[in-house]
Design a protein around this motif. Structure first.
Motif, PDB file in Angstrom:
ATOM      1  N   LEU A  84      10.819   3.044 -11.597  1.00 36.93           N
ATOM      2  CA  LEU A  84      10.474   1.908 -10.754  1.00 36.93           C
ATOM      3  C   LEU A  84      10.958   2.131  -9.324  1.00 36.93           C
ATOM      4  CD1 LEU A  84       9.390  -0.960 -10.355  1.00 36.93           C
ATOM      5  CD2 LEU A  84      11.618  -1.821 -11.114  1.00 36.93           C
ATOM      6  N   GLN A  85      12.209   2.553  -9.176  1.00 36.62           N
ATOM      7  CA  GLN A  85      12.761   2.774  -7.843  1.00 36.62           C
ATOM      8  C   GLN A  85      11.997   3.870  -7.107  1.00 36.62           C
ATOM      9  OE1 GLN A  85      14.855   0.804  -6.483  1.00 36.62           O
ATOM     10  NE2 GLN A  85      15.073   1.918  -4.555  1.00 36.62           N
ATOM     11  N   LYS A  86      11.620   4.908  -7.833  1.00 35.77           N
ATOM     12  CA  LYS A  86      10.842   6.000  -7.236  1.00 35.77           C
ATOM     13  C   LYS A  86       9.514   5.484  -6.698  1.00 35.77           C
ATOM     14  CE  LYS A  86       8.638  10.413  -8.451  1.00 35.77           C
ATOM     15  NZ  LYS A  86       8.392  11.378  -9.554  1.00 35.77           N
ATOM     16  N   ASN A  87       8.858   4.625  -7.472  1.00 32.97           N
ATOM     17  CA  ASN A  87       7.577   4.072  -7.047  1.00 32.97           C
ATOM     18  C   ASN A  87       7.730   3.095  -5.883  1.00 32.97           C
ATOM     19  OD1 ASN A  87       4.984   4.691  -8.903  1.00 32.97           O
ATOM     20  ND2 ASN A  87       6.854   4.943 -10.092  1.00 32.97           N
ATOM     21  N   ILE A  88       8.798   2.298  -5.915  1.00 33.34           N
ATOM     22  CA  ILE A  88       9.034   1.365  -4.810  1.00 33.34           C
ATOM     23  C   ILE A  88       9.238   2.114  -3.499  1.00 33.34           C
ATOM     24  CG2 ILE A  88      10.779  -0.222  -3.874  1.00 33.34           C
ATOM     25  CD1 ILE A  88      10.961  -1.509  -6.621  1.00 33.34           C
ATOM     26  N   LEU A 110       0.834  -1.191   0.000  1.00 30.72           N
ATOM     27  CA  LEU A 110       0.000   0.000   0.000  1.00 30.72           C
ATOM     28  C   LEU A 110       0.873   1.248   0.000  1.00 30.72           C
ATOM     29  CD1 LEU A 110       0.431   0.653   3.126  1.00 30.72           C
ATOM     30  CD2 LEU A 110      -1.766  -0.410   3.489  1.00 30.72           C
ATOM     31  N   SER A 111       0.264   2.388  -0.221  1.00 30.92           N
ATOM     32  CA  SER A 111       0.998   3.643  -0.276  1.00 30.92           C
ATOM     33  C   SER A 111       1.667   3.937   1.062  1.00 30.92           C
ATOM     34  CB  SER A 111       0.038   4.777  -0.635  1.00 30.92           C
ATOM     35  OG  SER A 111       0.649   6.035  -0.456  1.00 30.92           O
ATOM     36  N   ALA A 112       2.879   4.444   0.987  1.00 28.52           N
ATOM     37  CA  ALA A 112       3.583   4.837   2.214  1.00 28.52           C
ATOM     38  C   ALA A 112       2.863   5.982   2.917  1.00 28.52           C
ATOM     39  CB  ALA A 112       5.020   5.246   1.883  1.00 28.52           C
ATOM     40  N   VAL A 159       3.460  -6.383 -20.194  1.00 22.68           N
ATOM     41  CA  VAL A 159       4.584  -5.581 -19.717  1.00 22.68           C
ATOM     42  C   VAL A 159       5.248  -6.322 -18.569  1.00 22.68           C
ATOM     43  CG1 VAL A 159       5.289  -3.387 -18.690  1.00 22.68           C
ATOM     44  CG2 VAL A 159       3.437  -3.433 -20.379  1.00 22.68           C
ATOM     45  N   HIS A 160       6.565  -6.470 -18.640  1.00 24.28           N
ATOM     46  CA  HIS A 160       7.324  -7.093 -17.550  1.00 24.28           C
ATOM     47  C   HIS A 160       7.956  -5.988 -16.723  1.00 24.28           C
ATOM     48  CE1 HIS A 160      10.658  -9.350 -15.623  1.00 24.28           C
ATOM     49  NE2 HIS A 160       9.749 -10.305 -15.572  1.00 24.28           N
ATOM     50  N   ILE A 161       8.253  -6.298 -15.484  1.00 19.50           N
ATOM     51  CA  ILE A 161       8.834  -5.282 -14.611  1.00 19.50           C
ATOM     52  C   ILE A 161      10.156  -4.749 -15.173  1.00 19.50           C
ATOM     53  CG2 ILE A 161      10.151  -6.844 -13.105  1.00 19.50           C
ATOM     54  CD1 ILE A 161       9.085  -5.089 -10.736  1.00 19.50           C
ATOM     55  N   SER A 162      10.854  -5.572 -15.942  1.00 23.33           N
ATOM     56  CA  SER A 162      12.115  -5.136 -16.541  1.00 23.33           C
ATOM     57  C   SER A 162      11.897  -4.096 -17.638  1.00 23.33           C
ATOM     58  CB  SER A 162      12.879  -6.339 -17.112  1.00 23.33           C
ATOM     59  OG  SER A 162      12.114  -6.983 -18.114  1.00 23.33           O
ATOM     60  N   ASP A 163      10.635  -3.959 -18.097  1.00 26.85           N
ATOM     61  CA  ASP A 163      10.322  -2.953 -19.113  1.00 26.85           C
ATOM     62  C   ASP A 163      10.125  -1.564 -18.515  1.00 26.85           C
ATOM     63  OD1 ASP A 163      10.272  -4.905 -21.160  1.00 26.85           O
ATOM     64  OD2 ASP A 163       8.212  -5.442 -20.636  1.00 26.85           O
ATOM     65  N   VAL A 164       9.969  -1.510 -17.205  1.00 23.96           N
ATOM     66  CA  VAL A 164       9.745  -0.227 -16.530  1.00 23.96           C
ATOM     67  C   VAL A 164      11.086   0.487 -16.350  1.00 23.96           C
ATOM     68  CG1 VAL A 164       8.845   0.901 -14.458  1.00 23.96           C
ATOM     69  CG2 VAL A 164       7.764  -1.211 -15.302  1.00 23.96           C
ATOM     70  N   ASP A 165      11.104   1.776 -16.621  1.00 29.61           N
ATOM     71  CA  ASP A 165      12.325   2.557 -16.445  1.00 29.61           C
ATOM     72  C   ASP A 165      12.850   2.376 -15.017  1.00 29.61           C
ATOM     73  OD1 ASP A 165      14.159   4.914 -17.298  1.00 29.61           O
ATOM     74  OD2 ASP A 165      13.297   5.555 -15.383  1.00 29.61           O
ATOM     75  N   PRO A 166      14.116   1.974 -14.831  1.00 22.71           N
ATOM     76  CA  PRO A 166      14.655   1.687 -13.499  1.00 22.71           C
ATOM     77  C   PRO A 166      14.503   2.842 -12.511  1.00 22.71           C
ATOM     78  CG  PRO A 166      16.163   0.912 -15.184  1.00 22.71           C
ATOM     79  CD  PRO A 166      15.101   1.706 -15.892  1.00 22.71           C
ATOM     80  N   ILE A 167      14.700   4.058 -12.968  1.00 27.56           N
ATOM     81  CA  ILE A 167      14.571   5.219 -12.072  1.00 27.56           C
ATOM     82  C   ILE A 167      13.120   5.388 -11.633  1.00 27.56           C
ATOM     83  CG2 ILE A 167      14.799   7.723 -11.904  1.00 27.56           C
ATOM     84  CD1 ILE A 167      17.200   7.530 -13.783  1.00 27.56           C
ATOM     85  N   SER A 184       7.802  -9.380  -5.239  1.00 31.68           N
ATOM     86  CA  SER A 184       6.349  -9.466  -5.120  1.00 31.68           C
ATOM     87  C   SER A 184       5.664  -8.687  -6.236  1.00 31.68           C
ATOM     88  CB  SER A 184       5.903  -8.931  -3.750  1.00 31.68           C
ATOM     89  OG  SER A 184       4.504  -8.934  -3.636  1.00 31.68           O
ATOM     90  N   LEU A 185       6.172  -7.491  -6.541  1.00 29.67           N
ATOM     91  CA  LEU A 185       5.614  -6.681  -7.623  1.00 29.67           C
ATOM     92  C   LEU A 185       5.790  -7.371  -8.974  1.00 29.67           C
ATOM     93  CD1 LEU A 185       6.872  -3.137  -6.544  1.00 29.67           C
ATOM     94  CD2 LEU A 185       4.534  -4.027  -6.375  1.00 29.67           C
ATOM     95  N   GLU A 186       6.922  -8.040  -9.148  1.00 28.29           N
ATOM     96  CA  GLU A 186       7.168  -8.765 -10.394  1.00 28.29           C
ATOM     97  C   GLU A 186       6.154  -9.886 -10.564  1.00 28.29           C
ATOM     98  OE1 GLU A 186      10.778 -11.119 -12.754  1.00 28.29           O
ATOM     99  OE2 GLU A 186      11.183 -10.095 -10.843  1.00 28.29           O
ATOM    100  N   ARG A 187       5.893 -10.643  -9.486  1.00 28.62           N
ATOM    101  CA  ARG A 187       4.902 -11.720  -9.553  1.00 28.62           C
ATOM    102  C   ARG A 187       3.511 -11.155  -9.841  1.00 28.62           C
ATOM    103  NH1 ARG A 187       8.237 -13.890  -5.416  1.00 28.62           N
ATOM    104  NH2 ARG A 187       7.076 -12.802  -3.776  1.00 28.62           N
TER     105      ARG A 187
END
Length: 206
Positions: free
Chosen positions: A146-150, A58-60, A136-144, A120-123
Motif C-alpha cells: 500500500l505504501q509503495k503504491n501511495i 493520478l500517477s506520479a 476488500v477494505h484498505i486494511s486488507d492490503v499489505d501495508p508495504i 481518500s483511497l479508503e473512501r
C-alpha cells in the motif's frame, strides 16, 4: 460549455447525483500551452455544509501532475448516456440532433497530504467494493505494498467553484414530437437510448 437556457440544469441535487453516478470523469488543465486531460474517478464530497470538492488521484509519472501547483483553474468533465435523434421522428421534417447530459465543474486544485490521500483511497475503495461479493477494505492490503503504491500517485482535491450543466433532452419540442422521440429511443433498445428515454419520461410524464 455552451448551454442554451432551455437545456440548463440548475437543481444541485440532480447535478450532484449525476456526478456521483458518472464519477469516472476527465480532469483538464493546460500544460506547456496545450490542453492536457486524464480520465479518472472523481469523487464528490461535501467537506462542510455547502462546500463541495472533487477528490481524485493520478500517477506520479503523469505529466499533468506538473500543472497542479500552477494556480490555474481546472476543469472536470462528466458525461453519461447520449443518443442521435432522427428528424424522421418529428411530425414535420426538420434537422436531426443529439440528446445528451453533461456536467462541467471548474475550480482550484490542491494537492493532498499523504494522510488525506490515504483517507481518500479508503473512501474510494469502500464505495466501489460495496457491490462485491467479497469486499476488500484498505486494511486488507499489505501495508508495504500500500505504501509503495501511495508513493507512486498524487492525490488532489478540486474545489467546486463553478458548475455548468447541460441536459439536452428535446425540451424545445412539443408533446407529439417529444414522446415520439421517447418511443423511438425505446425501440432502438441500446443502453444509451434507453437511459435518455427514461430521463425524458421522468421530466415530462405522459
Amino acid at each position: 460549455m455552451y448551454t442554451p437556457k432551455k437545456y440548463q440544469e440548475t437543481d444541485w441535487q440532480l447535478i450532484s447525483g449525476f456526478v456521483r453516478e458518472n464519477s469516472f470523469g476527465m480532469l483538464v488543465s493546460v500544460l506547456d500551452g496545450r490542453p492536457a486531460g486524464t480520465h479518472l474517478p472523481l469523487e464528490l464530497q461535501e467537506k462542510m455544509p455547502g462546500e463541495w470538492v472533487l477528490e481524485g488521484h493520478l500517477s506520479a509519472a503523469n505529466p499533468q501532475r506538473h500543472t497542479f501547483a500552477s494556480g490555474q483553474p481546472f476543469l472536470a468533465v462528466f458525461t453519461a448516456a447520449h443518443s442521435y435523434i432522427s428528424s424522421s421522428w418529428y411530425e414535420k421534417e426538420k434537422i436531426p440532433t443529439w440528446n445528451y447530459m453533461a456536467v462541467h465543474i471548474y475550480g482550484q486544485l490542491r494537492i493532498q497530504t499523504e494522510s488525506e490521500l490515504r483517507a481518500s483511497l479508503e473512501r474510494l475503495m469502500d464505495t466501489y467494493e460495496a457491490a462485491s461479493r467479497c469486499p476488500v477494505h484498505i486494511s486488507d492490503v499489505d501495508p508495504i505494498e500500500l505504501q509503495k503504491n501511495i508513493k507512486g500517485i498524487v492525490g488532489f482535491e478540486l474545489k467546486v467553484e463553478e458548475v455548468q450543466s447541460t441536459f439536452k433532452l428535446s425540451q424545445n419540442r412539443h408533446d407529439a414530437d417529444y414522446f415520439s422521440v421517447v418511443t423511438h429511443l425505446k425501440a432502438k433498445g441500446d443502453e444509451h437510448s434507453r437511459r435518455i428515454a427514461e430521463e425524458m419520461e421522468n421530466r415530462r410524464p405522459q
